[in-house]
Design an enzyme around this catalytic site. Sequence first.
Site, PDB file in Angstrom:
ATOM      1  CD  GLU A  32      -2.768   1.207   2.462  1.00 19.36           C
ATOM      2  OE1 GLU A  32      -2.678   0.313   3.324  1.00 19.36           O
ATOM      3  OE2 GLU A  32      -3.564   2.158   2.541  1.00 19.36           O
ATOM      4  NE  ARG A 257       3.116  -8.438  10.084  1.00 23.58           N
ATOM      5  CZ  ARG A 257       3.063  -7.326   9.346  1.00 23.58           C
ATOM      6  NH1 ARG A 257       4.015  -6.418   9.437  1.00 23.58           N
ATOM      7  NH2 ARG A 257       2.071  -7.103   8.526  1.00 23.58           N
ATOM      8  CE  LYS A 267       3.232   0.047   4.548  1.00 24.94           C
ATOM      9  NZ  LYS A 267       2.526  -0.116   3.286  1.00 24.94           N
TER      10      LYS A 267
HETATM   11  P1  ATP Z   1       2.843  -2.255   7.654  1.00 29.95           P
HETATM   12  O1  ATP Z   1       2.123  -2.685   8.863  1.00 29.95           O
HETATM   13  O2  ATP Z   1       4.276  -2.017   7.873  1.00 29.95           O
HETATM   14  O3  ATP Z   1       2.177  -1.125   6.966  1.00 29.95           O
HETATM   15  P2  ATP Z   1       1.605  -3.860   5.750  1.00 29.95           P
HETATM   16  O4  ATP Z   1       1.485  -5.346   5.702  1.00 29.95           O
HETATM   17  O5  ATP Z   1       0.381  -3.119   6.067  1.00 29.95           O
HETATM   18  O6  ATP Z   1       2.786  -3.510   6.694  1.00 29.95           O
HETATM   19  P3  ATP Z   1       1.772  -3.548   2.939  1.00 29.95           P
HETATM   20  O7  ATP Z   1       2.138  -2.361   2.179  1.00 29.95           O
HETATM   21  O8  ATP Z   1       0.380  -4.013   2.881  1.00 29.95           O
HETATM   22  O9  ATP Z   1       2.204  -3.277   4.426  1.00 29.95           O
HETATM   23  O10 ATP Z   1       2.769  -4.752   2.618  1.00 29.95           O
HETATM   24  C1  ATP Z   1       3.061  -5.238   1.356  1.00 29.95           C
HETATM   25  C2  ATP Z   1       3.480  -6.662   1.504  1.00 29.95           C
HETATM   26  O11 ATP Z   1       4.582  -6.770   2.398  1.00 29.95           O
HETATM   27  C3  ATP Z   1       2.364  -7.496   2.073  1.00 29.95           C
HETATM   28  O12 ATP Z   1       2.220  -8.661   1.286  1.00 29.95           O
HETATM   29  C4  ATP Z   1       2.809  -7.795   3.466  1.00 29.95           C
HETATM   30  O13 ATP Z   1       2.336  -9.032   3.882  1.00 29.95           O
HETATM   31  C5  ATP Z   1       4.324  -7.748   3.365  1.00 29.95           C
HETATM   32  N1  ATP Z   1       4.910  -7.358   4.639  1.00 29.95           N
HETATM   33  C6  ATP Z   1       4.703  -6.235   5.333  1.00 29.95           C
HETATM   34  N2  ATP Z   1       5.371  -6.229   6.494  1.00 29.95           N
HETATM   35  C7  ATP Z   1       6.051  -7.398   6.538  1.00 29.95           C
HETATM   36  C8  ATP Z   1       6.946  -8.006   7.482  1.00 29.95           C
HETATM   37  N3  ATP Z   1       7.261  -7.402   8.642  1.00 29.95           N
HETATM   38  N4  ATP Z   1       7.452  -9.217   7.187  1.00 29.95           N
HETATM   39  C9  ATP Z   1       7.150  -9.816   6.041  1.00 29.95           C
HETATM   40  N5  ATP Z   1       6.322  -9.316   5.112  1.00 29.95           N
HETATM   41  C10 ATP Z   1       5.774  -8.122   5.348  1.00 29.95           C
HETATM   42 MG    MG Z   2      -0.196  -1.248   6.940  1.00 33.87          MG
HETATM   43 MG    MG Z   3      -1.318  -3.842   4.196  1.00 39.37          MG
END
Ligand code: ATP
Ligand code: MG
Ligand code: MG
Length: 550
Positions: A32, A257, A267
């Site tokens: 995102e 994760r 983020k």
């Molecule tokens: P955040 O909480 O940091 O915003 P998110 O999962 O909401 O993380 P996204 O932009 O949706 O962020 O993530 C893109 C991809 O990266 C998704 O497929 C997510 O599962 C993966 N991802 C995000 N954080 C991690 C992590 N700590 N370890 C492994 N994969 C991750």
């Molecule tokens: Mg997020």
């Molecule tokens: Mg997300």
Amino acid sequence: FERENSNFIRNIVIDDLESGKHKSIITRFPPEPNGYLHIGHAKSICLNFGLANEFKGRVNLRFDDTNPVKEDVEYVESIKEDVKWLGFDWDELHFASDYFEEMHKRAVLLINKGLAYVDDLTADQIREYRGTLTEPGKESPYRNRPVEENLDLFNRMTAGEFKDGEKVLRAKIDMASPNINLRDPVIYRISHNAHHNTGDRWCVYPMYAYAHPLEDAIEHITHSICTLEFEDQRPFYDWVVRECEMEAVPRQIEFARLNLTNTVMSKRKLKQLVDDGVADGWDDPRIPTISGLRRRGYTPEAIRNFCREIGISKADSTVDSRMLDYFLREDLQPKAPLAMAVLNPLKVVITNYPEGESELIEIENNAKNEEMGKRLVSFSRELYVERDDFMEVPVKKYFRLFPGNEVRLKGGYFIKCNDVIKDADGNVTEIHCTYDPDTKSGSGFVGRKVKATIHWVDANNSYPAEFRLFEPLILDDDPANEGKHFLDQINPCSLEIKQGFVEKTAVEGAQKNDKFQFIRNGFYCVDSKYSSDDKLVFNRIVPLKSSFKL
Ligand code: ATP
Ligand code: MG
Ligand code: MG
């Protein structure tokens, strides 16, 4: 292909290819664009791009931009840059928002099938009606609206007749389902906000849980890899693909994760550190964003090797951040040229060396990699050494400079300390030494031995430089921090700035981000933000040694 215990998803892919379920695979990385990528994302990037590369499949970079409020083109650009920097290239670039039309059509299909309805309950009421793990949910009084009425209301929602939150579109599944995600989840909401890609075209936006399976199906993704918290969403994911009558049927697979010690990795939290000015921008070298790691001096190779080593599993865990440092050292050791820098300078005058003269001393560029050759380092009557390498009154087992003691200068001569010069307050301002011309390194001198070799910089042929030493920004290893908010765990000593000198030859012409191994001091890189032609600024990437063992 050999199956590996360390990556169960790779094994699934091998099964699917061998059984003929798929002729080739398509994966995607779907961030995102609401912030900069972090090392957790790198794990997902290495996995998705790595599988596609290894099995000669395809991989898409898809911006999951279904929320108009938090997203921004700045983030889109940074994400592209970071993925490329990590060493990967996507086959197709997509924006989920390009599928809004398609998603809307599929929602109308659901309404027509009696599988979606417009609800007038407020967000609070919907939450209340949803029930709990132990209690079934309650049906909304609007749940049994006729199809015609739903179609009309959804059209009017789309046309902008209602305010934010006045109505939502919900999937009609089962309010008594043991899986709360199947209790008529909201699939569309009203939001009168401009979107970074579609502008004012829409005022209804699909919810993530509805949009994501459609995005995957539209792109014919075979393996849709996400993190564990989406496990309970999988039944709804499958429901959407099936009931929306998508041609391709992607399979969602969840993995744990990545969490690291001494840092935050979301983020939202990182954005707060940036917005509050705790971090020096998204590329602060102390935070685990990809741009922060890049500025700090980490290499894509080290990050990729780290991601391979931690593996892919279903069990949540926290990885010791020193493991990442381990891979960094492994990568830099043979690559980064050696150089001499003095971070906390003490002036040394070689009283028996002729004034105004100098010579060039040959020193190897990398003790671990002969191919990197040698360089000529200037030596003259005035030098800088580290203040730590001198003690007026030595403690036991101190073998470096003290009055009457002799040490070797790295690559150069033995010098002996004779006099200590102090200012009016008694602070040592310089020391006077003599050198022995017979003791030059490589001359074969065996007359006597010294117990210490110290590094140095020619005071008449060096650049002043700033050195920035980092410690973790978050102190989460302290048990007293259990349950504390991350903003209350900020390390007040996470940045130490030192003003010193660096030898000229080694760093002449150095570009931003160039990396060096400053003898006895650590791995450093030229800071991309503060270093300039007028002033060299180096970031300490990592110290040379660690007690960490793999
Ligand atoms: P955040 O909480 O940091 O915003 P998110 O999962 O909401 O993380 P996204 O932009 O949706 O962020 O993530 C893109 C991809 O990266 C998704 O497929 C997510 O599962 C993966 N991802 C995000 N954080 C991690 C992590 N700590 N370890 C492994 N994969 C991750
Ligand atoms: Mg997020
Ligand atoms: Mg997300």
